[in-house]
Enzyme design. Sequence first.
Site, PDB file in Angstrom:
ATOM      1  N   SER A 156       0.849  -1.189   0.000  1.00  0.00           N
ATOM      2  CA  SER A 156       0.000   0.000   0.000  1.00  0.00           C
ATOM      3  C   SER A 156       0.880   1.234   0.000  1.00  0.00           C
ATOM      4  O   SER A 156       2.031   1.197   0.470  1.00  0.00           O
ATOM      5  CB  SER A 156      -0.897   0.017   1.250  1.00  0.00           C
ATOM      6  OG  SER A 156      -1.562   1.248   1.393  1.00  0.00           O
ATOM      7  N   TYR A 193      -1.856   0.677  10.559  1.00  0.00           N
ATOM      8  CA  TYR A 193      -1.773   0.166   9.193  1.00  0.00           C
ATOM      9  C   TYR A 193      -0.480   0.624   8.528  1.00  0.00           C
ATOM     10  O   TYR A 193       0.165  -0.160   7.822  1.00  0.00           O
ATOM     11  CB  TYR A 193      -2.988   0.644   8.414  1.00  0.00           C
ATOM     12  CG  TYR A 193      -3.141   0.018   7.043  1.00  0.00           C
ATOM     13  CD1 TYR A 193      -3.220  -1.357   6.885  1.00  0.00           C
ATOM     14  CD2 TYR A 193      -3.229   0.820   5.898  1.00  0.00           C
ATOM     15  CE1 TYR A 193      -3.370  -1.928   5.626  1.00  0.00           C
ATOM     16  CE2 TYR A 193      -3.385   0.261   4.636  1.00  0.00           C
ATOM     17  CZ  TYR A 193      -3.452  -1.112   4.511  1.00  0.00           C
ATOM     18  OH  TYR A 193      -3.598  -1.672   3.264  1.00  0.00           O
TER      19      TYR A 193
END
Length: 261
Positions: A138, A151
């Site tokens: 990501s 995250y």
Amino acid sequence: MVSRRAVVTGASTGIGEATVRALRASGWDVVGVARREERLAALAAETGASAIACDLTDQDAVDALVAELDRSGPVHALVQVAGGARGTDSVADGSAADWQWMFDANVLSAQRLVAGLLPLLRRAAEEDGHADAVFVTSTAAQVAYPGGAGYNAAKAAESMLVKVLRQELNGEPIRVVEIAPGMVHTEEFTLNRLRGDSVAAESVYAGVEEPLLAEDVADVIVYALSAPRRVNLDLVTMRPVAQSAQHLLARGPLRPRGLGD
């Protein structure tokens, strides 16, 4: 000519599901892996893929997955999509349980798969000339943002795992690819992150003209696997045009400036 076989994790939804469809359309044999057996079975019936239900946070389940893959045929490619985010808390207010889950789902799951499947990838590379390991991380691995700490940390750790693995495999015909998407509008990612709050989940994408779709990421994965074996896509960062940077997101129509309007 024997078709190449790919193992795609996170295959029951989103980017993983789109990757199964795209690889099947490109002639690959595909084994879809995810926890939800019913969704996997439906995808397999529709696409002709195989399906193995597995919780990648469970070492015994991963061991059983590896044994079944070893029994059933070669593995030419691993496409590790499974992962996810939980919560948008600050560092100070973060849930240790959520952070532990994100590390397990994004980092340790990848490590378990590499440890289990690398011997199979090496065998395929010996027989067919090369093999591939693709990891979907990501842009959260690259740029920190408020509410993203857990995250951010998990995806940054996974990204480092990929980079180290590529160096460890130097001299072997195994490509190690990292694909880091920005905003992708999928069915469940943000919904799960926001604990099922569908209104809040949709507000994340409100006004954004054409966020990325799961199919866009799948297209890049297919190219990475089909490129000439001399080509390794070390890192592909992809964002929608409306997202110029992690923090810079246009909401509203995209249009040229300075044309007298």
